[in-house]
Design an enzyme around this catalytic site. Structure first.
Site, PDB file in Angstrom:
ATOM      1  CG  ASN A 150      -0.304  -0.406   2.482  1.00  0.00           C
ATOM      2  OD1 ASN A 150       0.218  -1.514   2.601  1.00  0.00           O
ATOM      3  ND2 ASN A 150      -0.285   0.482   3.450  1.00  0.00           N
ATOM      4  CB  CYS A 324       3.324  11.369  14.795  1.00  0.00           C
ATOM      5  SG  CYS A 324       4.094  12.415  16.012  1.00  0.00           S
TER       6      CYS A 324
HETATM    7  N1  PLP Z   1      -4.673  -4.052   3.703  1.00  0.00           N
HETATM    8  C1  PLP Z   1      -4.120  -3.081   2.967  1.00  0.00           C
HETATM    9  C2  PLP Z   1      -2.980  -3.421   2.049  1.00  0.00           C
HETATM   10  C3  PLP Z   1      -4.590  -1.778   3.047  1.00  0.00           C
HETATM   11  O1  PLP Z   1      -4.015  -0.817   2.320  1.00  0.00           O
HETATM   12  C4  PLP Z   1      -5.664  -1.495   3.934  1.00  0.00           C
HETATM   13  C5  PLP Z   1      -6.156  -0.114   4.113  1.00  0.00           C
HETATM   14  O2  PLP Z   1      -5.386   0.831   4.129  1.00  0.00           O
HETATM   15  C6  PLP Z   1      -6.220  -2.547   4.675  1.00  0.00           C
HETATM   16  C7  PLP Z   1      -5.699  -3.810   4.540  1.00  0.00           C
HETATM   17  C8  PLP Z   1      -7.358  -2.329   5.625  1.00  0.00           C
HETATM   18  O3  PLP Z   1      -8.594  -2.216   4.924  1.00  0.00           O
HETATM   19  P1  PLP Z   1      -9.861  -1.589   5.637  1.00  0.00           P
HETATM   20  O4  PLP Z   1      -9.618  -0.121   5.749  1.00  0.00           O
HETATM   21  O5  PLP Z   1     -11.018  -1.909   4.722  1.00  0.00           O
HETATM   22  O6  PLP Z   1     -10.026  -2.250   6.951  1.00  0.00           O
END
Ligand code: PLP
Length: 386
Positions: A150, A324
């Site tokens: 992400n 942070c």
């Molecule tokens: N996994 C990844 C790679 C993510 O980027 C995110 C959210 O940022 C999540 C899991 C969590 O998803 P949710 O916000 O639907 O709980």
């Protein structure tokens, strides 16, 4: 002031078509799909339609789609559900760069006595495949490895990994929250057993997700109660959001090409423009193997938070790779795992685009960002000669 939203990996705008599809399910079609009466019972057909729309995007069977409350629940359910189903196996394999939904879960399980192995990555964020191969053994209950990161957008070779894990008779889960809707998937042809996705990352509503469970996968029910979701995830269905994620998946399928051409072009233009106009900037992650919408750029000797605050004054939304914690700015665990130097990790910014972005917005950022970087460099105590 107009908002220029380049933070789509954090969350994305709900598509208007999705919202319109959801609206009747609040005040008109509000029945409980489990009810005996027609008013309630008719709702189950809309859930079936949504399940079909999700299955279509994933290339799987409708019976393999379980609705959850989001990516975090899907990740937790996959890991804990498999451990509960195979209690004799005590090892979990994951990576150092997972989202906290996986990493925190695994570290908590380590506290409970499980043997948790976190595979490392190299300086481009690529997985150490040799280490993975050595670690998968008869004691391994589950391997959980994200499809795309992400923060950097780096893609792991999930097909290759799932083949390896499956050939050893171990369950394989992938967090594909950042991938679904951006890359084509065909789960019927893959060896992935479990896959998580989240509605709000693909222009659907927040608080809804899916856990894909391949037929025959050993996994225990994760929320107990009624019979909903094949008895795996009990509770009255979140019908408006289920309808919404279904529509979001249907639309996402139509935009995958746009994502990989127009959105990618915008990302590349932004990235190249920044690298050319901002000295001492560098890309974090394997450039040739990333999501088409994501770039993570380090600006040496300055803090990401300062850049974000100044961008914010122009309505530009991005995010930084630092969090942070207890008063000190900790660089992201992903960049640390990649060995990005301290001075660069602190000044990292992620821009993540979507189909709603335009070339004018990219040009606007390319006009506003370089003077911000120059100004912060002048103030930086770390710049050589100061
Ligand atoms: N996994 C990844 C790679 C993510 O980027 C995110 C959210 O940022 C999540 C899991 C969590 O998803 P949710 O916000 O639907 O709980």
């Amino acid at each position: 002031m107009k908002t220029i939203y380049f933070d789509n990996n954090a969350t994305s705008k709900t598509a208007e078509e999705v919202l319109r599809e959801m609206e009747p399910f609040f005040c008109e079609l509000y029945g409980n799909p489990s009810s005996m009466h027609t008013f309630g019972g008719q709702i189950s057909r809309y859930i079936r339609k949504a399940r079909h729309q999700v299955a279509d995007l994933l290339g799987c069977d409708e019976s393999e789609v379980i609705f959850t409350s989001g990516g975090t629940e899907s990740d937790n359910a996959a890991i804990k559900g498999v451990l509960a189903a195979i209690p004799q196996r005590r090892k979990i394999i994951t990576t150092r760069v997972e989202h906290p939904a996986v990493l925190t879960t695994c570290r908590e399980l380590a506290n409970q006595g499980y043997n948790v192995v976190e595979i490392s990555v190299d300086k481009l964020g690529r997985l150490d495949m040799d280490e993975l191969e050595k670690q998968v053994d008869d004691n391994t209950a589950i391997v959980s490895i994200m499809y795309a990161n992400n923060e950097t957008g780096v893609l792991f070779p999930i097909e290759e990994i799932s083949e390896l894990v499956s050939s050893r008779g171990v369950v394989f889960h992938t967090d594909a929250v950042q991938v679904v809707g951006k890359m084509p998937l065909n789960l019927s042809k893959s060896k992935i057993d479990l896959l998580s996705l989240s509605g709000h990352k693909l222009h659907g509503p927040k608080g809804i997700g899916v856990l894909y469970i391949r037929k025959g996968t050993r996994i225990a029910p994760f929320i107990l109660g009624g019979h909903q979701e094949s008895g795996k995830r009990a509770g009255t269905e979140n019908v408006p959001s289920i309808v919404g994620i279904g529509k979001a998946c249907e639309i996402a399928g139509k935009y995958i090409e746009d994502e990989n051409t127009r959105v990618k072009y915008l990302r590349d233009k932004l990235e190249n423009g920044i690298l050319q106009s901002c000295p001492d900037s560098r890309i974090n992650g394997d450039k040739g193997n990333r999501l088409p919408n994501t770039t993570n750029i380090s600006f040496e000797f300055i803090e990401g938070e300062s850049i974000l605050l100044l961008l914010d004054k122009f309505g530009i939304c991005a995010s930084s790779g630092s969090a942070c914690t207890s008063g000190s700015l900790e660089p992201s665990h992903v960049l640390r795992a990649m060995g990005v130097p301290f001075t660069a990790a602190h000044g990292s910014i992620r821009f993540s685009l979507s189909r709603y972005n335009s070339e004018e917005e990219v040009d606007f950022v390319l006009e506003k960002l370089p003077p911000i970087i120059e100004r912060l460099r002048q103030l930086s105590p770390f710049v050589a000669g100061k």
